[in-house]
Enzyme design. Sequence first.
Site, PDB file in Angstrom:
ATOM      1  N   LYS A  13       0.836  -1.217   0.000  1.00  0.00           N
ATOM      2  CA  LYS A  13       0.000   0.000   0.000  1.00  0.00           C
ATOM      3  C   LYS A  13       0.868   1.263   0.000  1.00  0.00           C
ATOM      4  O   LYS A  13       0.607   2.190  -0.758  1.00  0.00           O
ATOM      5  CB  LYS A  13      -0.928   0.042   1.233  1.00  0.00           C
ATOM      6  CG  LYS A  13      -1.936  -1.097   1.307  1.00  0.00           C
ATOM      7  CD  LYS A  13      -2.960  -0.867   2.413  1.00  0.00           C
ATOM      8  CE  LYS A  13      -2.365  -0.872   3.805  1.00  0.00           C
ATOM      9  NZ  LYS A  13      -1.795  -2.168   4.222  1.00  0.00           N
ATOM     10  N   ARG A  88      -9.875   0.899   8.889  1.00  0.00           N
ATOM     11  CA  ARG A  88      -9.429  -0.457   9.200  1.00  0.00           C
ATOM     12  C   ARG A  88     -10.505  -1.260   9.905  1.00  0.00           C
ATOM     13  O   ARG A  88     -10.283  -2.439  10.194  1.00  0.00           O
ATOM     14  CB  ARG A  88      -8.210  -0.380  10.119  1.00  0.00           C
ATOM     15  CG  ARG A  88      -6.873  -0.669   9.441  1.00  0.00           C
ATOM     16  CD  ARG A  88      -5.852  -0.624  10.529  1.00  0.00           C
ATOM     17  NE  ARG A  88      -4.596  -1.224  10.274  1.00  0.00           N
ATOM     18  CZ  ARG A  88      -3.538  -0.632   9.737  1.00  0.00           C
ATOM     19  NH1 ARG A  88      -3.639   0.574   9.265  1.00  0.00           N
ATOM     20  NH2 ARG A  88      -2.393  -1.250   9.667  1.00  0.00           N
ATOM     21  N   ARG A 127      11.359  -5.713   4.365  1.00  0.00           N
ATOM     22  CA  ARG A 127      11.192  -4.280   4.671  1.00  0.00           C
ATOM     23  C   ARG A 127      11.987  -3.924   5.929  1.00  0.00           C
ATOM     24  O   ARG A 127      12.655  -2.900   5.982  1.00  0.00           O
ATOM     25  CB  ARG A 127       9.698  -3.974   4.872  1.00  0.00           C
ATOM     26  CG  ARG A 127       9.440  -2.556   5.351  1.00  0.00           C
ATOM     27  CD  ARG A 127       7.984  -2.157   5.188  1.00  0.00           C
ATOM     28  NE  ARG A 127       7.149  -2.655   6.260  1.00  0.00           N
ATOM     29  CZ  ARG A 127       5.822  -2.632   6.245  1.00  0.00           C
ATOM     30  NH1 ARG A 127       5.181  -2.178   5.191  1.00  0.00           N
ATOM     31  NH2 ARG A 127       5.125  -3.081   7.262  1.00  0.00           N
ATOM     32  N   ARG A 136      10.729  -1.143  11.943  1.00  0.00           N
ATOM     33  CA  ARG A 136       9.612  -0.612  12.724  1.00  0.00           C
ATOM     34  C   ARG A 136       9.408  -1.492  13.948  1.00  0.00           C
ATOM     35  O   ARG A 136       9.675  -2.683  13.908  1.00  0.00           O
ATOM     36  CB  ARG A 136       8.338  -0.679  11.868  1.00  0.00           C
ATOM     37  CG  ARG A 136       8.170   0.497  10.955  1.00  0.00           C
ATOM     38  CD  ARG A 136       7.072   0.288   9.949  1.00  0.00           C
ATOM     39  NE  ARG A 136       5.846  -0.262  10.497  1.00  0.00           N
ATOM     40  CZ  ARG A 136       4.717  -0.377   9.811  1.00  0.00           C
ATOM     41  NH1 ARG A 136       4.667   0.029   8.549  1.00  0.00           N
ATOM     42  NH2 ARG A 136       3.638  -0.890  10.345  1.00  0.00           N
ATOM     43  N   ARG A 147      -1.037  -8.630  13.580  1.00  0.00           N
ATOM     44  CA  ARG A 147      -1.547  -7.677  12.590  1.00  0.00           C
ATOM     45  C   ARG A 147      -2.335  -8.398  11.497  1.00  0.00           C
ATOM     46  O   ARG A 147      -3.333  -7.878  11.000  1.00  0.00           O
ATOM     47  CB  ARG A 147      -0.394  -6.850  11.994  1.00  0.00           C
ATOM     48  CG  ARG A 147       0.084  -5.770  12.971  1.00  0.00           C
ATOM     49  CD  ARG A 147       1.500  -5.314  12.701  1.00  0.00           C
ATOM     50  NE  ARG A 147       1.645  -4.631  11.439  1.00  0.00           N
ATOM     51  CZ  ARG A 147       2.773  -4.573  10.735  1.00  0.00           C
ATOM     52  NH1 ARG A 147       3.860  -5.166  11.187  1.00  0.00           N
ATOM     53  NH2 ARG A 147       2.809  -3.915   9.615  1.00  0.00           N
TER      54      ARG A 147
HETATM   55  P1  AMP Z   1       0.403   0.687   9.342  1.00  0.00           P
HETATM   56  O1  AMP Z   1       1.599   1.568   9.157  1.00  0.00           O
HETATM   57  O2  AMP Z   1      -0.754   1.101   8.488  1.00  0.00           O
HETATM   58  O3  AMP Z   1       0.734  -0.778   9.183  1.00  0.00           O
HETATM   59  O4  AMP Z   1      -0.077   0.878  10.853  1.00  0.00           O
HETATM   60  C1  AMP Z   1       0.762   0.543  11.936  1.00  0.00           C
HETATM   61  C2  AMP Z   1      -0.065   0.431  13.211  1.00  0.00           C
HETATM   62  O5  AMP Z   1      -0.687   1.693  13.508  1.00  0.00           O
HETATM   63  C3  AMP Z   1      -1.222  -0.563  13.152  1.00  0.00           C
HETATM   64  O6  AMP Z   1      -0.819  -1.895  13.400  1.00  0.00           O
HETATM   65  C4  AMP Z   1      -2.127  -0.011  14.247  1.00  0.00           C
HETATM   66  O7  AMP Z   1      -1.634  -0.308  15.541  1.00  0.00           O
HETATM   67  C5  AMP Z   1      -1.986   1.487  14.045  1.00  0.00           C
HETATM   68  N1  AMP Z   1      -2.973   1.994  13.073  1.00  0.00           N
HETATM   69  C6  AMP Z   1      -2.715   2.538  11.852  1.00  0.00           C
HETATM   70  N2  AMP Z   1      -3.836   2.888  11.220  1.00  0.00           N
HETATM   71  C7  AMP Z   1      -4.857   2.546  12.061  1.00  0.00           C
HETATM   72  C8  AMP Z   1      -6.276   2.626  11.966  1.00  0.00           C
HETATM   73  N3  AMP Z   1      -6.896   3.122  10.880  1.00  0.00           N
HETATM   74  N4  AMP Z   1      -6.993   2.185  13.036  1.00  0.00           N
HETATM   75  C9  AMP Z   1      -6.397   1.698  14.125  1.00  0.00           C
HETATM   76  N5  AMP Z   1      -5.076   1.574  14.280  1.00  0.00           N
HETATM   77  C10 AMP Z   1      -4.295   1.990  13.250  1.00  0.00           C
END
Ligand code: AMP
Length: 190
Positions: A13, A88, A127, A136, A147
């Site tokens: 993404k 999400r 990554r 990360r 996740r």
């Molecule tokens: P990402 O970078 O999109 O993989 O997000 C990393 C982490 O941020 C996720 O595993 C969640 O803990 C939190 N997070 C990001 N976007 C959301 C969302 N829309 N709703 C809830 N938690 C989020």
Amino acid sequence: MRLILLGPPGAGKGTQAERLVENYKITQLSTGEMLRAAVAARTPVGIKAKEIMERGELVSDEIVCAIISDRIDEADCANGFILDGFPRTIAQAEALTGILADKGLKLDAVVEIRVDEGILLERIERRAAESADGPRADDNAEALKKRLEVYSAQTAPLIEFYGKSGELKTVDGMQDIEGVAASIKEALSS
Ligand code: AMP
């Protein structure tokens, strides 16, 4: 152009959002990036989110919806935006419908990047190894497992949600980066 990018962690993404930013002159809104910045800056939201994110769980709908609603009002979103990692949950998707309606805005498309789950661990490990800023906090096997579970239980239902509203376009995320970018371009022009 206002888009949502949907797909599991490691689907690509973020990479595809960068392409769309260039091609359509729109802004990438990654809730994950915004939350990581809040954690690094130790803001009240960051302090609340830190451990939840490290476990691979979801931050509350209330927090992320407020962040997105405020961010969409900024000047760099006037030409459009890509939501990367938001919504999400079904509750977030419903809230987004209300947020956009209140602002008089409409979504143009929801793009699902579909991949086989089997390749995700390998992609995320790559990554973590290649990131210039170091891995990360949630790019490890345990958090990734969580996740992926969270994605299947809470986020995958959005595919049906947006399928029903007719906005969904699914592309094959198993191609190389260029191939996926070309498929997204084609899906958006049809
Ligand atoms: P990402 O970078 O999109 O993989 O997000 C990393 C982490 O941020 C996720 O595993 C969640 O803990 C939190 N997070 C990001 N976007 C959301 C969302 N829309 N709703 C809830 N938690 C989020």
